[in-house]
Design an enzyme around this catalytic site. Structure first.
Site, PDB file in Angstrom:
ATOM      1  N   LYS A 266       0.845  -1.197   0.000  1.00  0.00           N
ATOM      2  CA  LYS A 266       0.000   0.000   0.000  1.00  0.00           C
ATOM      3  C   LYS A 266       0.880   1.247   0.000  1.00  0.00           C
ATOM      4  CE  LYS A 266      -3.105   2.575   3.086  1.00  0.00           C
ATOM      5  NZ  LYS A 266      -3.739   2.587   4.431  1.00  0.00           N
ATOM      6  N   ASP A 271      -2.279  10.344   4.204  1.00  0.00           N
ATOM      7  CA  ASP A 271      -3.698  10.007   4.339  1.00  0.00           C
ATOM      8  C   ASP A 271      -4.389  10.953   5.314  1.00  0.00           C
ATOM      9  OD1 ASP A 271      -6.149   8.792   4.275  1.00  0.00           O
ATOM     10  OD2 ASP A 271      -5.579   7.138   5.595  1.00  0.00           O
ATOM     11  N   LYS A 278      -9.853  12.533   9.075  1.00  0.00           N
ATOM     12  CA  LYS A 278      -9.350  12.047  10.356  1.00  0.00           C
ATOM     13  C   LYS A 278      -9.321  13.185  11.373  1.00  0.00           C
ATOM     14  CE  LYS A 278      -6.044   8.735   8.348  1.00  0.00           C
ATOM     15  NZ  LYS A 278      -6.543   7.484   8.943  1.00  0.00           N
ATOM     16  N   ASP A 289       1.823   6.012   6.033  1.00  0.00           N
ATOM     17  CA  ASP A 289       0.772   5.193   5.425  1.00  0.00           C
ATOM     18  C   ASP A 289       1.232   4.506   4.152  1.00  0.00           C
ATOM     19  OD1 ASP A 289      -1.734   4.171   5.938  1.00  0.00           O
ATOM     20  OD2 ASP A 289      -2.770   5.608   4.659  1.00  0.00           O
ATOM     21  N   ASP A 348     -11.940   7.065   4.364  1.00  0.00           N
ATOM     22  CA  ASP A 348     -10.735   6.749   5.129  1.00  0.00           C
ATOM     23  C   ASP A 348     -10.428   5.261   5.087  1.00  0.00           C
ATOM     24  OD1 ASP A 348      -8.509   7.370   6.623  1.00  0.00           O
ATOM     25  OD2 ASP A 348      -9.540   7.245   8.553  1.00  0.00           O
ATOM     26  N   GLU A 350      -9.460   3.720   2.411  1.00  0.00           N
ATOM     27  CA  GLU A 350      -9.014   3.847   1.020  1.00  0.00           C
ATOM     28  C   GLU A 350      -7.952   2.823   0.634  1.00  0.00           C
ATOM     29  OE1 GLU A 350      -5.563   4.999   2.948  1.00  0.00           O
ATOM     30  OE2 GLU A 350      -7.607   5.574   3.461  1.00  0.00           O
ATOM     31  N   ARG A 352      -7.617  -0.396   1.130  1.00  0.00           N
ATOM     32  CA  ARG A 352      -8.133  -1.635   0.543  1.00  0.00           C
ATOM     33  C   ARG A 352      -8.642  -1.411  -0.877  1.00  0.00           C
ATOM     34  NH1 ARG A 352     -12.309  -1.675   5.423  1.00  0.00           N
ATOM     35  NH2 ARG A 352     -10.491  -0.578   6.255  1.00  0.00           N
TER      36      ARG A 352
END
Length: 510
Positions: A266, A271, A278, A289, A348, A350, A352
């Site tokens: 990933k 993020d 968030k 991230d 959030d 995102e 996956r």
């Protein structure tokens, strides 16, 4: 970095000498040599007890050779690989505090380390620990330090090593150095601030790795991503001024492109949560991230050095998840590369969504098994804290081999259940899947969402949200980025090879 044996460590040139002391040795005042009296005084004063993770520095007054002696506690006198890693890491950190450029680590017979795990595993563990412990995070202060860190290290065996043992020590140190340097590469990338590591800059870093080792590589830009039909990656990245990238590197270690393992990381370079924003406290840590992307890039770096007889394709779906007028939003329906539609309930969630496209693309590159690595969920922290990585799989045999690799690397993983009821929670009324199943079982359901896109291939998901970035130093890991799973992935992949890795030009010697 090299090793030596037989002659006295006093003949070796260095700024500091590390002496390994077990708790039991202090009881009888043995093995400390010329420092026995001082060490006994330290023990009586409660300043040094020979415990693992404990060091103490003595000046080597009136002694030839190094100016300082680092006492490193080993705890037990019979050591495994993880204890050796920790000892070497602590020795390296003590050397950094001394601003030493050259370090000697004395390996006494009394530790019985060769009968515990063997010379090759011992050499690998010590080399890993030393390089991992010597890691220092890049900083951006106006005044840069003059001291540049450790320049050389010697592992010195007190007795003469036999020929077979010498080969094992050399092989172990070559492998350990490659594993640790690959991990440090991942740490460096993960620690980069978001303004210095955008998706396009991550692609540049990947191409540098590929070109350094002569690997074929591909980077798809936002137009090619759209033309290809990677609707998940495109949706996540479209709210940012820095457009998304799909990054691919291929390592071919056999004559034919077969039995291919895909490693997918990933690559969300920052993020914010997107429209599902968030909370502000702690958001600065979202530079990490892309820890999964950094891990798989580190693996490719080590493969370039070790050249095992395996085939690996690395994929990184990279984007920046930002709120904007054109950002994807809750309620949207996006179409993935596989043709599956995804209902977006939370922007959030995102990671996956971008990994879904990468897993499908991995099949196009001939993948026969897939491992994805991602800082995926806060839910995994509720289960495992920052102590272990969560795992989800559809193949127990593959998982067992990977678990064995994690034991060798010392990186803890814990398998989460993949119950059919969890999969049902991902069903949407208006699309094939929804991108979140709610609070309960969140780490498992998030992993199972990704697993849908493996389309039956053997697959493991690794959630490193807790282990990729630490609030304080622990074991061989520093505060900040850890490069977690680089070494476990390498242990797993190298055990797929029919023979030993081809080796690498290195300064390791006996």
């Amino acid at each position: 970095m090299h090793w030596s044996s037989g002659s006295s460590s006093k003949t070796l040139k260095g700024d500091a000498l590390c002496v390994i002391i077990a708790e039991t040795e202090l009881e009888g005042g043995k093995q400390a040599g010329e420092w026995t009296g001082k060490i006994n005084l330290l023990a009586q004063a409660g300043l040094f007890a020979g415990k693992l993770n404990q060091t103490y520095v003595l000046p080597a007054e009136g002694q030839p050779g190094p100016a300082a002696v680092i006492l490193a506690g080993s705890g037990s006198a019979l050591l495994g690989a993880e204890e050796l890693r920790v000892i070497a890491a602590q020795a390296a950190r003590a050397a950094l505090r001394l601003k030493a450029a050259r370090l000697i680590i004395r390996i006494p017979d009394s530790l019985s380390l060769l009968t515990a795990i063997g010379a090759e595993a011992a050499g690998q563990a010590l080399a890993e620990g030393l390089v991992l412990g010597a890691y220092r995070r890049t900083h951006y202060k106006r005044e840069q330090p003059v001291y540049t860190g450790l320049e050389s290290a010697v592992f010195h065996l007190e007795r003469n090593a036999v020929e077979a043992e010498s080969k094992e020590w050399t092989q172990g140190i070559v492998r350990g150095k490659a594993f640790a340097e690959a991990t440090n590469l991942a740490r460096n990338l993960t620690n980069l601030p978001g303004n210095l590591l955008t998706p396009s800059e991550l692609a540049v870093a990947a191409i540098e790795v590929a070109e350094r080792h002569g690997f074929p590589a591909e980077v798809l830009d936002e137009l090619e991503i759209e033309q290809k039909g990677m609707g998940g990656l495109l949706a996540v990245g479209k709210g940012s001024a820095h457009p998304p990238r799909m990054i691919v590197i291929r390592y071919q270690g056999t004559a034919r492109w077969e039995n291919v393992t895909a490693i997918v990381g990933k690559g969300i370079t920052f993020d914010t949560g997107g429209i599902s924003l968030k909370r502000a406290p702690g958001m600065e840590e979202m530079i990490s991230d892309m820890g999964g992307a950094a891990a798989v890039l580190g693996v490719m770096e080590a493969l370039g050095i070790l050249r095992p007889q395996i085939n690996v394709v690395m994929l990184i779906p990279s984007a920046e998840n930002m709120p904007a007028a054109n950002a994807f939003k809750p309620g949207d329906i996006v179409t993935s590369l596989s043709g599956r539609t995804i209902e977006i309930l939370n922007t959030d969630a995102e990671g996956r969504v971008v990994l879904a496209d990468a897993l499908t693309y991995a099949r196009e590159w001939g993948a026969e098994r897939i491992i994805d690595v991602a800082t995926l969920t806060g839910a995994v922290l509720s289960i495992l804290g920052d102590i272990a990585t969560g795992a989800v799989t559809n193949d127990e045999g593959m998982m067992e081999a990977f678990r064995a690799a994690s034991i060798r690397s010392g990186e803890r993983i814990w398998q989460l259940p993949a119950y059919p009821e969890f999969r049902e929670l991902l069903r949407s009324e208006v699309a094939d899947l929804r991108n979140t199943a709610g609070r309960y079982g969140g780490a498992a359901t998030a992993g199972l969402f990704i697993g849908e896109f493996a389309d039956g291939l053997p697959w493991i998901h690794l959630d490193i949200a807790g282990t990729a970035f630490l609030p304080k130093e622990r074991g061989v890991n520093p505060k900040g980025a850890t490069g977690v799973m680089v070494r476990t992935l390498l242990e797993y992949l190298l055990h797929l090879s029919p023979g030993e890795e081809a080796g690498a030009a290195d300064e390791v010697e006996g």
